[in-house]
Design a protein around this motif. Structure first.
Motif, PDB file in Angstrom:
ATOM      1  N   LYS A 230       0.841  -1.203   0.000  1.00 11.19           N
ATOM      2  CA  LYS A 230       0.000   0.000   0.000  1.00 11.19           C
ATOM      3  C   LYS A 230       0.874   1.250   0.000  1.00 11.19           C
ATOM      4  O   LYS A 230       1.769   1.386   0.832  1.00 11.19           O
ATOM      5  CB  LYS A 230      -0.895  -0.021   1.243  1.00 11.19           C
ATOM      6  N   SER A 231       0.605   2.155  -0.927  1.00 12.79           N
ATOM      7  CA  SER A 231       1.395   3.394  -1.009  1.00 12.79           C
ATOM      8  C   SER A 231       0.518   4.641  -0.983  1.00 12.79           C
ATOM      9  O   SER A 231       1.010   5.752  -1.163  1.00 12.79           O
ATOM     10  CB  SER A 231       2.234   3.403  -2.287  1.00 12.79           C
ATOM     11  N   ARG A 232      -0.787   4.463  -0.756  1.00  9.54           N
ATOM     12  CA  ARG A 232      -1.723   5.575  -0.675  1.00  9.54           C
ATOM     13  C   ARG A 232      -2.718   5.310   0.450  1.00  9.54           C
ATOM     14  O   ARG A 232      -3.079   4.163   0.711  1.00  9.54           O
ATOM     15  CB  ARG A 232      -2.514   5.755  -1.981  1.00  9.54           C
ATOM     16  N   TYR A 233      -3.185   6.387   1.090  1.00  7.85           N
ATOM     17  CA  TYR A 233      -4.173   6.278   2.159  1.00  7.85           C
ATOM     18  C   TYR A 233      -5.283   7.287   1.873  1.00  7.85           C
ATOM     19  O   TYR A 233      -5.047   8.488   1.840  1.00  7.85           O
ATOM     20  CB  TYR A 233      -3.515   6.518   3.519  1.00  7.85           C
TER      21      TYR A 233
ATOM     22  N   GLY B 194       7.602   7.094  -4.683  1.00  5.70           N
ATOM     23  CA  GLY B 194       6.269   6.790  -5.186  1.00  5.70           C
ATOM     24  C   GLY B 194       5.218   6.626  -4.105  1.00  5.70           C
ATOM     25  O   GLY B 194       4.146   6.076  -4.362  1.00  5.70           O
ATOM     26  N   ARG B 195       5.511   7.124  -2.900  1.00  6.61           N
ATOM     27  CA  ARG B 195       4.594   6.929  -1.781  1.00  6.61           C
ATOM     28  C   ARG B 195       4.029   8.262  -1.287  1.00  6.61           C
ATOM     29  O   ARG B 195       4.728   9.269  -1.265  1.00  6.61           O
ATOM     30  CB  ARG B 195       5.313   6.222  -0.623  1.00  6.61           C
ATOM     31  N   ILE B 196       2.772   8.212  -0.874  1.00 10.40           N
ATOM     32  CA  ILE B 196       2.118   9.379  -0.269  1.00 10.40           C
ATOM     33  C   ILE B 196       1.432   8.924   1.011  1.00 10.40           C
ATOM     34  O   ILE B 196       0.479   8.143   0.971  1.00 10.40           O
ATOM     35  CB  ILE B 196       1.086  10.022  -1.226  1.00 10.40           C
ATOM     36  N   TYR B 197       1.927   9.399   2.142  1.00 11.32           N
ATOM     37  CA  TYR B 197       1.346   9.036   3.430  1.00 11.32           C
ATOM     38  C   TYR B 197       0.519  10.203   3.984  1.00 11.32           C
ATOM     39  O   TYR B 197       0.660  10.589   5.139  1.00 11.32           O
ATOM     40  CB  TYR B 197       2.448   8.669   4.426  1.00 11.32           C
TER      41      TYR B 197
ATOM     42  N   THR C 203       4.497  13.037  12.578  1.00 12.18           N
ATOM     43  CA  THR C 203       5.627  13.955  12.395  1.00 12.18           C
ATOM     44  C   THR C 203       6.618  13.391  11.388  1.00 12.18           C
ATOM     45  O   THR C 203       7.133  14.114  10.521  1.00 12.18           O
ATOM     46  CB  THR C 203       6.323  14.212  13.742  1.00 12.18           C
ATOM     47  N   ASN C 204       6.899  12.101  11.480  1.00 14.80           N
ATOM     48  CA  ASN C 204       7.764  11.459  10.477  1.00 14.80           C
ATOM     49  C   ASN C 204       7.206  11.672   9.077  1.00 14.80           C
ATOM     50  O   ASN C 204       7.933  11.988   8.124  1.00 14.80           O
ATOM     51  CB  ASN C 204       7.849   9.947  10.737  1.00 14.80           C
ATOM     52  N   ILE C 205       5.904  11.467   8.947  1.00 20.04           N
ATOM     53  CA  ILE C 205       5.250  11.587   7.644  1.00 20.04           C
ATOM     54  C   ILE C 205       5.384  12.999   7.091  1.00 20.04           C
ATOM     55  O   ILE C 205       5.734  13.195   5.916  1.00 20.04           O
ATOM     56  CB  ILE C 205       3.768  11.179   7.769  1.00 20.04           C
ATOM     57  N   LEU C 206       5.120  13.988   7.938  1.00 16.87           N
ATOM     58  CA  LEU C 206       5.194  15.382   7.486  1.00 16.87           C
ATOM     59  C   LEU C 206       6.628  15.793   7.174  1.00 16.87           C
ATOM     60  O   LEU C 206       6.872  16.572   6.241  1.00 16.87           O
ATOM     61  CB  LEU C 206       4.593  16.301   8.544  1.00 16.87           C
TER      62      LEU C 206
ATOM     63  N   ASP D 112      -8.628   7.938   8.699  1.00 17.11           N
ATOM     64  CA  ASP D 112      -8.925   6.696   9.415  1.00 17.11           C
ATOM     65  C   ASP D 112      -7.987   5.583   8.962  1.00 17.11           C
ATOM     66  O   ASP D 112      -7.461   4.827   9.781  1.00 17.11           O
ATOM     67  CB  ASP D 112     -10.380   6.287   9.176  1.00 17.11           C
ATOM     68  N   GLU D 113      -7.753   5.492   7.669  1.00 18.06           N
ATOM     69  CA  GLU D 113      -6.812   4.489   7.150  1.00 18.06           C
ATOM     70  C   GLU D 113      -5.392   4.792   7.633  1.00 18.06           C
ATOM     71  O   GLU D 113      -4.654   3.887   8.028  1.00 18.06           O
ATOM     72  CB  GLU D 113      -6.831   4.484   5.616  1.00 18.06           C
ATOM     73  N   LEU D 114      -5.025   6.062   7.576  1.00 13.67           N
ATOM     74  CA  LEU D 114      -3.672   6.456   7.978  1.00 13.67           C
ATOM     75  C   LEU D 114      -3.460   6.238   9.477  1.00 13.67           C
ATOM     76  O   LEU D 114      -2.378   5.840   9.903  1.00 13.67           O
ATOM     77  CB  LEU D 114      -3.425   7.920   7.620  1.00 13.67           C
ATOM     78  N   TYR D 115      -4.485   6.484  10.267  1.00 17.92           N
ATOM     79  CA  TYR D 115      -4.396   6.278  11.713  1.00 17.92           C
ATOM     80  C   TYR D 115      -4.038   4.825  12.025  1.00 17.92           C
ATOM     81  O   TYR D 115      -3.179   4.553  12.876  1.00 17.92           O
ATOM     82  CB  TYR D 115      -5.722   6.652  12.379  1.00 17.92           C
TER      83      TYR D 115
END
Length: 387
Positions: A203-206, A271-274, A258-261, A210-213
């Motif tokens: 998975k590379s998209r959320y 190629g990933r978007i979190y 914070t890691n994501i941002l 709710d999915e990201l959580y």
């Protein structure tokens, strides 16, 4: 995606009550009922409206309750840990723990320094958990990540089950096997972290928060669940075990957000978007905008909302740190304060997390350590009582 217990070198520190980043208790807390309200005007729990199934937070909360129940037993005056005499040589175990400490010192220096104030037994146990988390993260984020398959993760999970049953494969496993024999640490958070690694493979998209959580819980929130039983809750704390676990969970979520941002640009190049795609769309942005990596007014507005959400999780986390055993608070406070400052740096960089990596310099880290130590000496507060 690097997590804490993930991890970039200072990342797992966030983990450990990354604890400090993924947790559990006894009476339902406000975090799981009213939920933190974000500046989007939507609560994380509201995602359940879009789906007939339970929300991610409801699913995670069930794990939290189970973990809290285990620790509540440990806190009873008449309760004594049933620690069976180790069949392995103590000399070998001592060496195994020392090796774990060396890994922690190399990859999470600030957190490691904080653990030196803990009792020797708790310190070694935290090192063992850290190393397992780091090794797990390295499976999908390390130099051999391109060769990792779902079957490899299945084998890693089988190995986890074996060490929980007293059959470690190597020295690092032996240290963790000894730890879970001494403390009421449950296997579920460890399994959930492996599930997070499975998500990274497929998975590379959320689509929604709710999915990201749920992803953040898997890769970081779980660390808090693993660590609270070892770090311990202060005997004088009046807070419910559940509320302390919720605070630990919040710290894991905050650290991972914070890691994501911080890593938006780096992830985009892979190629990933979190980031929640529905919230990007509401802000007038798209995946293509992420890949183009141009800072615009729309991007700044979007980032302000995301940073505010992360800070709300940090606020929730702070309420629980003082409830931990006094000797365990410093590394958690140090991790929390340092990670929170990354958000400040993103703002100082004018929200350019495409080409500028936000990091806290050594001077600010050194200044944060005595501040964290001062907070660690504060007695448990009343902020979590009744929650």
């Amino acid at each position: 995606m690097s997590c804490v217990v993930y991890y970039a070198k200072e990342n797992v520190s966030s983990p450990l009550l990354s604890l400090i980043a993924r947790n559990a208790r006894g009476g339902r807390s406000k975090l799981c009922t009213a939920r933190v309200k974000f500046s989007t005007g939507v609560s994380a729990a509201s995602a359940a409206v879009a789906s007939p199934s339970r929300s991610s937070e409801e699913r995670v909360y069930e794990v939290v309750l189970k973990q809290a129940a285990l620790v509540r037993e440990q806190r009873r005056p008449e309760f004594a840990l049933d620690v069976k005499p180790a069949e392995r040589s103590w000399d070998l175990l001592s060496e195994a723990y020392d090796r774990c400490g060396e890994v922690c010192a190399e990859y999470a220096k600030t957190f490691y320094l904080g653990t030196l104030l803990m009792t020797p037994e708790r310190r070694r146990a935290v090192w063992a958990i850290y190393v397992w988390c780091r090794r797990t993260d390295e499976l999908v984020d390390g130099p051999n990540a391109s060769h990792i398959t779902p079957k490899a993760l299945d084998r890693w999970e089988k190995r986890l089950s074996d060490l929980f049953e007293g059959r470690p494969y190597d020295m690092y496993d032996a240290a963790l096997s000894d730890t879970v024999n001494k403390y009421p640490v449950d296997i579920q958070p460890f399994r959930d972290m492996i599930e997070g690694m499975r998500l990274d493979l497929k998975k590379s998209r959320y689509q929604t928060f709710d999915e990201l959580y749920l992803y953040c819980y898997y890769v970081a929130g779980t660390v808090g669940l693993m660590s609270v039983p070892v770090m311990g809750i202060a005997p004088e704390s009046k807070a419910s075990t559940e509320s302390v676990y919720n605070a630990a969970l919040a710290l894991g979520i905050a650290n991972q957000l914070t890691n994501i941002l911080r890593d938006v640009g780096e992830d985009a190049r892979r190629g990933r978007i979190y980031l929640p795609l529905d919230e990007l769309e509401l802000a007038g942005l798209s995946a293509d905008d992420i890949f183009r990596g141009k800072v615009t007014d729309k991007w700044r507005s979007f980032m302000k909302v995301q940073i505010e959400r992360a800070r709300m999780f940090f606020d929730e986390a702070e309420k629980g740190v003082a409830e931990l055993s006094v000797a365990s608070r410093w590394p958690v406070w140090a991790s929390l304060l340092l990670y929170r400052q990354i958000l400040d740096v993103i703002e100082a960089n004018d929200y350019n997390n495409f080409t500028k990596r936000a990091y806290v310099g050594k001077a600010k880290k050194l200044i944060s350590l005595p501040v964290a130590y001062g907070r660690a000496l504060m007695a448990p507060s009343s902020s979590l009582i009744g929650r």
